[in-house]
Design a protein around this motif. Structure first.
Motif, mmCIF file in Angstrom:
data_model
loop_
_atom_site.group_PDB
_atom_site.id
_atom_site.type_symbol
_atom_site.label_atom_id
_atom_site.label_comp_id
_atom_site.label_asym_id
_atom_site.label_seq_id
_atom_site.Cartn_x
_atom_site.Cartn_y
_atom_site.Cartn_z
ATOM 1 N N PRO A 137 -5.495 0.399 -4.454
ATOM 2 C CA PRO A 137 -5.709 0.427 -2.997
ATOM 3 C C PRO A 137 -7.001 -0.262 -2.572
ATOM 4 O O PRO A 137 -7.075 -0.803 -1.464
ATOM 5 C CB PRO A 137 -5.718 1.920 -2.644
ATOM 6 C CG PRO A 137 -5.875 2.638 -3.926
ATOM 7 C CD PRO A 137 -5.300 1.766 -4.988
ATOM 8 N N PHE A 181 0.828 -1.209 0.000
ATOM 9 C CA PHE A 181 0.000 0.000 0.000
ATOM 10 C C PHE A 181 0.862 1.260 0.000
ATOM 11 O O PHE A 181 0.648 2.184 -0.803
ATOM 12 C CB PHE A 181 -0.924 0.001 1.215
ATOM 13 C CG PHE A 181 -1.776 1.237 1.327
ATOM 14 C CD1 PHE A 181 -2.860 1.430 0.477
ATOM 15 C CD2 PHE A 181 -1.489 2.212 2.265
ATOM 16 C CE1 PHE A 181 -3.645 2.573 0.570
ATOM 17 C CE2 PHE A 181 -2.265 3.362 2.361
ATOM 18 C CZ PHE A 181 -3.342 3.543 1.507
ATOM 19 N N ALA A 182 1.856 1.324 0.889
ATOM 20 C CA ALA A 182 2.710 2.517 0.976
ATOM 21 C C ALA A 182 3.506 2.721 -0.314
ATOM 22 O O ALA A 182 3.634 3.849 -0.809
ATOM 23 C CB ALA A 182 3.660 2.377 2.173
ATOM 24 N N CYS A 198 6.813 -1.818 -4.523
ATOM 25 C CA CYS A 198 5.580 -2.599 -4.747
ATOM 26 C C CYS A 198 5.914 -4.058 -4.987
ATOM 27 O O CYS A 198 5.237 -4.966 -4.488
ATOM 28 C CB CYS A 198 4.811 -2.047 -5.950
ATOM 29 S SG CYS A 198 3.793 -0.597 -5.612
ATOM 30 N N TRP A 225 2.100 5.909 -7.500
ATOM 31 C CA TRP A 225 0.889 6.541 -8.034
ATOM 32 C C TRP A 225 1.013 8.063 -8.083
ATOM 33 O O TRP A 225 0.556 8.700 -9.045
ATOM 34 C CB TRP A 225 -0.279 6.129 -7.144
ATOM 35 C CG TRP A 225 -1.649 6.406 -7.682
ATOM 36 C CD1 TRP A 225 -2.028 6.599 -8.978
ATOM 37 C CD2 TRP A 225 -2.850 6.484 -6.908
ATOM 38 N NE1 TRP A 225 -3.381 6.791 -9.069
ATOM 39 C CE2 TRP A 225 -3.908 6.719 -7.816
ATOM 40 C CE3 TRP A 225 -3.129 6.351 -5.549
ATOM 41 C CZ2 TRP A 225 -5.240 6.849 -7.390
ATOM 42 C CZ3 TRP A 225 -4.441 6.471 -5.135
ATOM 43 C CH2 TRP A 225 -5.483 6.716 -6.038
ATOM 44 N N LEU A 226 1.622 8.643 -7.064
ATOM 45 C CA LEU A 226 1.667 10.103 -6.954
ATOM 46 C C LEU A 226 2.897 10.720 -7.604
ATOM 47 O O LEU A 226 3.020 11.943 -7.662
ATOM 48 C CB LEU A 226 1.611 10.508 -5.474
ATOM 49 C CG LEU A 226 0.353 10.050 -4.709
ATOM 50 C CD1 LEU A 226 0.456 10.427 -3.243
ATOM 51 C CD2 LEU A 226 -0.908 10.639 -5.347
ATOM 52 N N VAL A 251 -6.950 3.940 -8.874
ATOM 53 C CA VAL A 251 -7.568 3.853 -7.550
ATOM 54 C C VAL A 251 -8.008 2.416 -7.256
ATOM 55 O O VAL A 251 -8.210 2.031 -6.094
ATOM 56 C CB VAL A 251 -8.776 4.820 -7.463
ATOM 57 C CG1 VAL A 251 -9.954 4.296 -8.278
ATOM 58 C CG2 VAL A 251 -9.192 5.041 -6.011
ATOM 59 N N LEU A 293 1.383 4.098 -3.215
ATOM 60 C CA LEU A 293 1.158 5.537 -3.122
ATOM 61 C C LEU A 293 2.337 6.308 -3.700
ATOM 62 O O LEU A 293 2.147 7.318 -4.401
ATOM 63 C CB LEU A 293 0.923 5.939 -1.661
ATOM 64 C CG LEU A 293 -0.392 5.476 -1.025
ATOM 65 C CD1 LEU A 293 -0.486 5.979 0.411
ATOM 66 C CD2 LEU A 293 -1.601 5.948 -1.830
#
Length: 392
Positions: free
Chosen positions: A368, A284-285, A306, A291-292, A365, A288
């Motif tokens: 997540p 999850f971390a 990942c 993704w960002l 999205v 992010l």
């Protein structure tokens, strides 16, 4: 001949080494396929939705083979299933590389999917039957070799794509490896399928087993969405299609390192569950970060992390699933391949549809959401398993 006890020493004998090697050869195809479809899209100019459809057909082929695997496993020896699946994979590779149209390459995806489900199911069954309660270690070690192939696949594909030979030559390498393995191990006796001994309604698996089967599928879906659409996301940070396909190897390197660490952790009993929760948190971390990111360096770093996060999700979930279905490994494997095929068909295709409609970044999205569902499946499955009297 192949019974294994907790007290016995873990032995990497011929069936074990063969299973490791076959899974590694197949994984080269599996992880080269996503970047290859990216390069194919660059050649033929089709949409994100059609790109996702390649994954759909592969996954539907897996579901089809999974639906029939238990039936085939009761009637065919393990060596016939193993080498037959390897042969079908080789046919699929020939179709994908020699066919230069969307129709032929889409057909190859279906054939690949059929071979995938059978090959994975039979290798998992061999390792589970051979190593019993130590199956977690065997499955994790098998996926270390698979992780190495996952790293090499896109690297070799990218190198050949940039050269005169072209990326299609890469798909011949696993076929050569499988031929060598067949010549070396074709007479090796493999563990026979155990006789079913549990009571209960025919065909009905325990609730915990079914929840863990969905967890295996969700773990694969998390990974497959990154495999198929990770390079497209990297392109949005400024990389070319070839560079983005090659950079996906960072994800596979993370998988390799994560599985090597996971193998060390699972050598001692009782550590699989904490490792699963830690892996989901890291995934999850890291997602992010990927993704960002609006620059290639943090995006590639996020893909690497990942990979380290998802590395042990699938093999450990498979171990939980098989442990929850004692004596019914073939049935559990078959059912899990059906669920895996359906989930991995739906998720990348849905991501592709969302990307065409709302943009690729917004579509991600989905990742997540699937990670959260995986946490819920693990927690609920463990509770159901405890209620049957089995320790977590």
């Amino acid at each position: 001949m192949y019974r294994y006890t907790d007290e016995a020493r873990f032995v990497r004998d011929a069936p074990t080494v063969l299973s490791y090697a076959v899974l590694g050869a197949f994984t080269f195809w599996l992880y080269a396929f996503g970047p290859a479809v990216t390069l194919l899209r660059d050649e033929l100019g089709f949409s994100y939705t059609l790109l996702g459809f390649y994954s759909v057909l592969w996954s539907l082929g897996s579901a089809l083979a999974g639906a029939g695997f238990a039936f085939a496993a009761r009637r065919l020896p393990r060596d016939v299933l193993l080498w037959g699946s390897a042969g079908i994979s080789t046919v699929a590779a020939a179709m994908f590389t020699l066919g230069r149209s969307v129709a032929v390459t889409l057909s190859a995806a279906v054939v690949f999917g059929v071979a995938a489900a059978a090959l994975v199911a039979v290798t998992q069954a061999i390792l589970s039957d051979r190593h019993g309660a130590r199956r977690d270690q065997a499955l994790t070690e098998a996926n270390i070799g698979a992780g190495a192939s996952a790293v090499l696949g896109p690297l070799i594909l990218g190198a050949l794509a940039a050269g005169a030979l072209g990326w299609r030559v890469a798909f011949a390498l696993p076929a050569v490896c499988l031929l060598a393995l067949y010549l070396r191990y074709r007479g090796t006796p493999l563990p026979a399928a155990p006789q079913r001994h549990e009571t209960g309604r025919a065909g009905r698996l325990p609730v915990a087993c079914r929840l863990f089967a969905v967890l295996t599928a969700m773990s694969a879906a998390i990974e497959f969405c990154l495999v198929y659409f990770g390079p497209q996301m990297l392109i949005t940070t400024g990389l070319s299609a070839t560079a983005a396909s090659t950079a996906l190897s960072s994800n596979y390197l993370g998988i390799l390192i994560g599985r090597a660490l996971g193998s060390a952790v699972t050598r001692r009993p009782g550590r699989s569950i904490p490792l699963l929760y830690a892996s989901l948190a890291l995934t999850f971390a890291a997602f992010l970060l990927f993704w960002l990111a609006d620059h290639p360096v943090p995006a590639i770093a996020g893909l690497f992390l990942c990979g380290a996060g998802v590395a042990n999700l699938y093999p450990l979930a498979v171990g939980l699933m098989l442990d929850a279905a004692p004596g019914r490994g073939d049935t559990a494997n078959a059912r899990s391949q059906v669920v895996l095929g359906l989930v991995t068909a739906a998720s990348p295709y849905l991501l592709g549809i969302l990307a065409d409609r709302y943009g690729l970044s917004a579509a991600f999205v989905l990742e997540p959401v699937m990670i959260a569902l995986s946490v819920a499946l693990l927690w609920t499955g463990l509770r159901a398993h405890r209620r049957t009297g089995h320790p977590a």
